[in-house]
Motif scaffolding. Structure first.
Motif, PDB file in Angstrom:
ATOM      1  N   GLY A  46     -29.236 -13.025  11.151  1.00  0.00           N
ATOM      2  CA  GLY A  46     -29.848 -12.701  12.437  1.00  0.00           C
ATOM      3  C   GLY A  46     -29.123 -13.319  13.621  1.00  0.00           C
ATOM      4  O   GLY A  46     -29.106 -12.752  14.709  1.00  0.00           O
ATOM      5  N   GLU A  47     -28.517 -14.464  13.428  1.00  0.00           N
ATOM      6  CA  GLU A  47     -27.774 -15.154  14.479  1.00  0.00           C
ATOM      7  C   GLU A  47     -26.436 -14.434  14.710  1.00  0.00           C
ATOM      8  O   GLU A  47     -25.689 -14.204  13.760  1.00  0.00           O
ATOM      9  N   PRO A  48     -26.098 -14.067  15.961  1.00  0.00           N
ATOM     10  CA  PRO A  48     -24.855 -13.317  16.223  1.00  0.00           C
ATOM     11  C   PRO A  48     -23.583 -13.996  15.699  1.00  0.00           C
ATOM     12  O   PRO A  48     -22.731 -13.329  15.115  1.00  0.00           O
ATOM     13  N   LEU A  49     -23.438 -15.310  15.885  1.00  0.00           N
ATOM     14  CA  LEU A  49     -22.240 -15.991  15.408  1.00  0.00           C
ATOM     15  C   LEU A  49     -22.173 -15.955  13.886  1.00  0.00           C
ATOM     16  O   LEU A  49     -21.117 -15.680  13.308  1.00  0.00           O
ATOM     17  N   GLU A  50     -23.282 -16.198  13.235  1.00  0.00           N
ATOM     18  CA  GLU A  50     -23.309 -16.143  11.768  1.00  0.00           C
ATOM     19  C   GLU A  50     -23.020 -14.731  11.270  1.00  0.00           C
ATOM     20  O   GLU A  50     -22.328 -14.554  10.264  1.00  0.00           O
ATOM     21  N   ALA A  51     -23.534 -13.721  11.971  1.00  0.00           N
ATOM     22  CA  ALA A  51     -23.267 -12.328  11.592  1.00  0.00           C
ATOM     23  C   ALA A  51     -21.778 -12.025  11.721  1.00  0.00           C
ATOM     24  O   ALA A  51     -21.185 -11.377  10.858  1.00  0.00           O
ATOM     25  N   ARG A  52     -21.145 -12.534  12.793  1.00  0.00           N
ATOM     26  CA  ARG A  52     -19.707 -12.325  12.999  1.00  0.00           C
ATOM     27  C   ARG A  52     -18.901 -12.980  11.876  1.00  0.00           C
ATOM     28  O   ARG A  52     -17.988 -12.375  11.313  1.00  0.00           O
ATOM     29  N   LEU A  53     -19.249 -14.216  11.550  1.00  0.00           N
ATOM     30  CA  LEU A  53     -18.551 -14.911  10.475  1.00  0.00           C
ATOM     31  C   LEU A  53     -18.758 -14.200   9.147  1.00  0.00           C
ATOM     32  O   LEU A  53     -17.823 -14.071   8.344  1.00  0.00           O
ATOM     33  N   TRP A  54     -19.955 -13.711   8.909  1.00  0.00           N
ATOM     34  CA  TRP A  54     -20.273 -12.981   7.683  1.00  0.00           C
ATOM     35  C   TRP A  54     -19.400 -11.726   7.587  1.00  0.00           C
ATOM     36  O   TRP A  54     -18.836 -11.421   6.539  1.00  0.00           O
TER      37      TRP A  54
END
Length: 161
Positions: A46-54
């Motif tokens: 759900g977190e944008p930075l975590e989604a980008r890293l994922w």
């Protein structure tokens, strides 16, 4: 999800363009990555930075699959060449930064990827650890060793680079 994909697509395309020889392959790899993301949308953080890293983690695995397939094609071509006894060398064009890229290729694949993610993609070492699914301490030590090795190789080559 659509907003995350749109926000990350340009960066992912750049990631692929810096790692493959043709823009067409990079576009195909981006499409494959987006397809995997779409299939696994229920796992999207759900977190944008975590989604980008994922998404970069998925891109790395898509690229790995692409490279393995390429290695198999090359091995097959080599076997065919040997069978028909065609010998010869093909010169590779040398352009800007080719010497540095050649030195980078002397590092282990993981070390190459750490250097690329930090210097080409602009990720922090902690973010690289997330993308590569490794411990941050491991990434920090490998990054330090890789930089030292590259620096030494550059010094050994002289001012040609």
């Amino acid at each position: 999800m659509t907003a995350v994909i749109e926000a990350t697509s340009r960066d992912l395309l750049g990631y692929f363009l810096r790692r493959v020889r043709s823009a067409e392959d990079a576009a195909d790899l981006l499409g494959e990555t987006q397809l995997v993301v779409w299939r696994r949308v229920d796992q999207l953080p759900g977190e944008p930075l975590e989604a980008r890293l994922w998404m970069f983690g998925i891109a790395r695995r898509v690229l790995s699959t692409y490279r393995r397939a390429g290695a198999r094609r090359i091995a097959l071509a080599d076997r065919l060449r040997q069978e028909i006894e065609v010998r010869g060398s093909v010169a590779q064009p040398v352009g800007d930064g080719e010497e540095l890229r050649a030195l980078l290729l002397k590092l282990s694949y993981l070390d190459q990827e750490i250097i690329r993610l930090v210097h080409w993609e602009g990720f922090s070492l902690a973010e690289v650890a997330t993308i590569l699914d490794k411990r941050p301490g491991t990434i920090r030590s490998r990054y330090s060793r890789a930089r030292t090795s590259l620096r030494q190789a550059i010094d050994d080559q002289g001012d040609d680079i």
